[in-house]
Design a protein around this motif. Structure first.
Motif, PDB file in Angstrom:
ATOM      1  N   LEU A  39     -68.890  17.968 -23.933  1.00  8.56           N
ATOM      2  CA  LEU A  39     -68.259  16.654 -24.074  1.00  8.56           C
ATOM      3  C   LEU A  39     -66.750  16.800 -24.174  1.00  8.56           C
ATOM      4  O   LEU A  39     -65.993  16.041 -23.543  1.00  8.56           O
ATOM      5  CB  LEU A  39     -68.807  15.948 -25.314  1.00  8.56           C
ATOM      6  N   LEU A  40     -66.296  17.764 -24.956  1.00 14.39           N
ATOM      7  CA  LEU A  40     -64.860  18.026 -25.079  1.00 14.39           C
ATOM      8  C   LEU A  40     -64.262  18.356 -23.718  1.00 14.39           C
ATOM      9  O   LEU A  40     -63.178  17.880 -23.369  1.00 14.39           O
ATOM     10  CB  LEU A  40     -64.629  19.170 -26.059  1.00 14.39           C
ATOM     11  N   GLY A  41     -64.987  19.165 -22.932  1.00 15.21           N
ATOM     12  CA  GLY A  41     -64.486  19.530 -21.609  1.00 15.21           C
ATOM     13  C   GLY A  41     -64.273  18.327 -20.718  1.00 15.21           C
ATOM     14  O   GLY A  41     -63.260  18.230 -20.000  1.00 15.21           O
ATOM     15  N   ARG A  42     -65.210  17.378 -20.772  1.00 15.11           N
ATOM     16  CA  ARG A  42     -65.063  16.166 -19.962  1.00 15.11           C
ATOM     17  C   ARG A  42     -63.868  15.348 -20.424  1.00 15.11           C
ATOM     18  O   ARG A  42     -63.125  14.776 -19.619  1.00 15.11           O
ATOM     19  CB  ARG A  42     -66.354  15.339 -20.026  1.00 15.11           C
ATOM     20  N   GLN A  43     -63.668  15.284 -21.741  1.00 10.67           N
ATOM     21  CA  GLN A  43     -62.536  14.538 -22.280  1.00 10.67           C
ATOM     22  C   GLN A  43     -61.212  15.191 -21.898  1.00 10.67           C
ATOM     23  O   GLN A  43     -60.230  14.512 -21.570  1.00 10.67           O
ATOM     24  CB  GLN A  43     -62.654  14.439 -23.801  1.00 10.67           C
ATOM     25  N   VAL A  44     -61.181  16.516 -21.918  1.00  4.22           N
ATOM     26  CA  VAL A  44     -59.958  17.236 -21.544  1.00  4.22           C
ATOM     27  C   VAL A  44     -59.620  16.971 -20.083  1.00  4.22           C
ATOM     28  O   VAL A  44     -58.450  16.724 -19.738  1.00  4.22           O
ATOM     29  CB  VAL A  44     -60.122  18.740 -21.812  1.00  4.22           C
ATOM     30  N   GLU A  68     -60.399  14.377 -18.305  1.00  8.65           N
ATOM     31  CA  GLU A  68     -59.945  12.987 -18.188  1.00  8.65           C
ATOM     32  C   GLU A  68     -58.522  12.837 -18.700  1.00  8.65           C
ATOM     33  O   GLU A  68     -57.695  12.142 -18.092  1.00  8.65           O
ATOM     34  CB  GLU A  68     -60.896  12.069 -18.962  1.00  8.65           C
ATOM     35  N   LEU A  69     -58.209  13.519 -19.793  1.00  7.17           N
ATOM     36  CA  LEU A  69     -56.868  13.446 -20.365  1.00  7.17           C
ATOM     37  C   LEU A  69     -55.841  14.080 -19.428  1.00  7.17           C
ATOM     38  O   LEU A  69     -54.746  13.535 -19.229  1.00  7.17           O
ATOM     39  CB  LEU A  69     -56.849  14.138 -21.727  1.00  7.17           C
ATOM     40  N   CYS A  70     -56.192  15.208 -18.857  1.00  9.25           N
ATOM     41  CA  CYS A  70     -55.272  15.863 -17.911  1.00  9.25           C
ATOM     42  C   CYS A  70     -55.023  14.980 -16.692  1.00  9.25           C
ATOM     43  O   CYS A  70     -53.878  14.836 -16.234  1.00  9.25           O
ATOM     44  CB  CYS A  70     -55.833  17.216 -17.485  1.00  9.25           C
ATOM     45  N   GLU A  71     -56.082  14.365 -16.185  1.00  5.95           N
ATOM     46  CA  GLU A  71     -55.921  13.501 -15.015  1.00  5.95           C
ATOM     47  C   GLU A  71     -55.062  12.291 -15.345  1.00  5.95           C
ATOM     48  O   GLU A  71     -54.203  11.887 -14.554  1.00  5.95           O
ATOM     49  CB  GLU A  71     -57.298  13.057 -14.521  1.00  5.95           C
ATOM     50  N   ARG A  72     -55.295  11.717 -16.516  1.00  9.23           N
ATOM     51  CA  ARG A  72     -54.575  10.500 -16.889  1.00  9.23           C
ATOM     52  C   ARG A  72     -53.099  10.750 -17.175  1.00  9.23           C
ATOM     53  O   ARG A  72     -52.257   9.891 -16.928  1.00  9.23           O
ATOM     54  CB  ARG A  72     -55.263   9.857 -18.096  1.00  9.23           C
ATOM     55  N   THR A  73     -52.781  11.915 -17.710  1.00 12.78           N
ATOM     56  CA  THR A  73     -51.389  12.214 -18.064  1.00 12.78           C
ATOM     57  C   THR A  73     -50.664  13.014 -16.988  1.00 12.78           C
ATOM     58  O   THR A  73     -49.456  13.231 -17.080  1.00 12.78           O
ATOM     59  CB  THR A  73     -51.327  12.999 -19.391  1.00 12.78           C
ATOM     60  N   GLY A  74     -51.408  13.493 -15.998  1.00  8.06           N
ATOM     61  CA  GLY A  74     -50.788  14.278 -14.943  1.00  8.06           C
ATOM     62  C   GLY A  74     -50.430  15.689 -15.354  1.00  8.06           C
ATOM     63  O   GLY A  74     -49.625  16.347 -14.688  1.00  8.06           O
ATOM     64  N   GLN A  75     -51.036  16.181 -16.442  1.00 10.99           N
ATOM     65  CA  GLN A  75     -50.737  17.525 -16.925  1.00 10.99           C
ATOM     66  C   GLN A  75     -51.876  18.489 -16.605  1.00 10.99           C
ATOM     67  O   GLN A  75     -53.041  18.106 -16.560  1.00 10.99           O
ATOM     68  CB  GLN A  75     -50.501  17.497 -18.439  1.00 10.99           C
ATOM     69  N   GLU A  76     -51.512  19.750 -16.406  1.00  7.07           N
ATOM     70  CA  GLU A  76     -52.502  20.779 -16.105  1.00  7.07           C
ATOM     71  C   GLU A  76     -53.167  21.324 -17.359  1.00  7.07           C
ATOM     72  O   GLU A  76     -54.316  21.763 -17.321  1.00  7.07           O
ATOM     73  CB  GLU A  76     -51.847  21.928 -15.330  1.00  7.07           C
ATOM     74  N   ARG A  77     -52.430  21.284 -18.493  1.00 11.25           N
ATOM     75  CA  ARG A  77     -52.963  21.889 -19.719  1.00 11.25           C
ATOM     76  C   ARG A  77     -52.637  20.997 -20.909  1.00 11.25           C
ATOM     77  O   ARG A  77     -51.704  20.185 -20.864  1.00 11.25           O
ATOM     78  CB  ARG A  77     -52.392  23.293 -19.936  1.00 11.25           C
ATOM     79  N   ILE A  78     -53.407  21.165 -21.992  1.00 10.09           N
ATOM     80  CA  ILE A  78     -53.187  20.408 -23.217  1.00 10.09           C
ATOM     81  C   ILE A  78     -53.241  21.377 -24.395  1.00 10.09           C
ATOM     82  O   ILE A  78     -53.557  22.555 -24.254  1.00 10.09           O
ATOM     83  CB  ILE A  78     -54.241  19.299 -23.403  1.00 10.09           C
ATOM     84  N   ASP A  79     -52.941  20.852 -25.587  1.00 15.33           N
ATOM     85  CA  ASP A  79     -53.156  21.563 -26.842  1.00 15.33           C
ATOM     86  C   ASP A  79     -54.273  20.868 -27.604  1.00 15.33           C
ATOM     87  O   ASP A  79     -54.478  19.658 -27.460  1.00 15.33           O
ATOM     88  CB  ASP A  79     -51.887  21.576 -27.698  1.00 15.33           C
ATOM     89  N   ILE A  80     -54.997  21.619 -28.437  1.00 13.42           N
ATOM     90  CA  ILE A  80     -56.072  21.060 -29.263  1.00 13.42           C
ATOM     91  C   ILE A  80     -55.860  21.480 -30.707  1.00 13.42           C
ATOM     92  O   ILE A  80     -55.532  22.642 -30.982  1.00 13.42           O
ATOM     93  CB  ILE A  80     -57.461  21.529 -28.791  1.00 13.42           C
TER      94      ILE A  80
END
Length: 334
Positions: A168-173, A175-187
């Motif tokens: 579930l976290l992977g799907r959210q990540v 979606e977040l990357c697509e929405r913000t246009g970023q390749e990576r995030i922090d958790i």
């Protein structure tokens, strides 16, 4: 792996009074957050100058007084969190594209700068039977600097499998990357949330999407606390030797994610205490010892929130070296 320490002891004089109560506001999340902060400050007072004659059976080293103080702080935080908990039950409404507005408990309603590769979005992941409201003060501390796109993920309290929560976290990540246009995030993950984040990164290929994982009181090697709770399947997965814990011991060559693990020397949920440290030869990891507070205080205490902010701001290239070291010899009690 680098090991550092964060001293959470208050810098105020011994006779200092409680923190001033903020001005009233009609926002329920702000009211609850302020109440939590005030309760924590009030709980700290009775133990600052506690006469030894009132506790004649305690050792002269003062450990028991410190433990009592930490326990009182935990109870105050729990009381505040119970007030705030209902406000975090509903899933967070996602911001419109490019607005940077994230509604929710403690969220900064003002627009924040767009995420960049150097300052990627931050996803907050709560612990067992909790919700996003646990991060109200941490979120406020991060958003006050106006440089982060912050979101939270609520997973169901009925979740019975770390692997399913990690998927579930992977799907959210994604979606977040697509929405913000970023390749990576922090958790940032508290307790079980940190274990879910690590499983996603280490076992599901999440290192491709996650730059840094910060864990707060996470049982990386499993915890033996509350054996009566083994009826819950996800609790069994948090035990030493469980299939999930054993999977995380397996080799992870080339893992690109940096881990920063905050562990407390008075965390009553981590048994043994060192289980909250990342101990893996293939991972880029830094373990930060926090002195004098318990499990619930980790996402709340100002010293920890400041250190989390610094960890997220650190350049990954300047992080800890790959590998692990034995940090148990450095365990001290303040």
């Amino acid at each position: 792996m680098k090991t550092t320490a964060t001293d959470s002891s208050p810098a105020t004089p011994p006779d200092a009074g409680p923190a001033p109560i903020p001005q009233t506001t009609s926002d329920p999340a702000t009211v609850a957050g302020s109440a939590l902060t005030t309760l924590a400050a009030l709980a700290d007072l009775p133990f600052r100058a506690l006469p030894r004659r009132l506790l004649p059976g305690l050792p002269q080293g003062g450990l028991s007084a410190v433990l009592l103080k930490a326990t009182a702080l935990e109870l105050a935080i729990l009381a505040g969190h119970l007030v705030l908990y209902p406000s975090g039950l509903a899933p967070e409404r996602r911001p419109a594209q490019g607005t940077g507005r994230v509604p929710g408990p403690g969220a900064d309603q003002a627009a924040v700068p767009a995420a960049t590769p150097e300052r990627p979005p931050v996803l907050l992941l709560h612990g067992f039977i909790d919700n996003r409201s646990v991060f109200v003060l941490l979120r406020r501390a991060l958003s006050e600097h106006g440089t982060r796109h912050l979101e939270s993920l609520n997973y169901s309290p009925l979740t019975s499998d770390v692997r399913a929560a990690a998927a579930l976290l992977g799907r959210q990540v994604e979606e977040l990357c697509e929405r913000t246009g970023q390749e990576r995030i922090d958790i940032v993950g508290h307790s079980l949330g940190g274990l879910i984040a690590r499983y996603y990164v280490q076992r599901l290929g999440g290192d491709r999407r996650v730059r840094t994982v910060v864990t707060l009181g996470t049982p990386h090697s499993g915890t033996r606390v509350a054996p009566f709770a083994d009826a819950h399947p996800i609790v069994r997965q948090m035990r030493p030797g469980s299939s999930v814990v054993e999977e995380l011991r397996e080799p992870a060559p080339g893992c690109r994610t940096r881990f920063v693990s905050f562990w407390s020397d008075l965390d009553q949920i981590m048994v043994p205490l060192e289980t909250a440290c990342v101990d893996h030869p293939d991972l880029i990891a830094e373990n930060v010892r926090v002195t004098g507070i318990g499990h619930l205080a980790l996402p709340v205490h100002p010293a920890v929130t400041a250190a989390v902010r610094e960890a997220l701001a650190a350049d990954q290239a300047g992080g800890a070296a790959t590998g692990t070291a034995d940090t148990r010899g450095g365990l001290t009690v303040a």
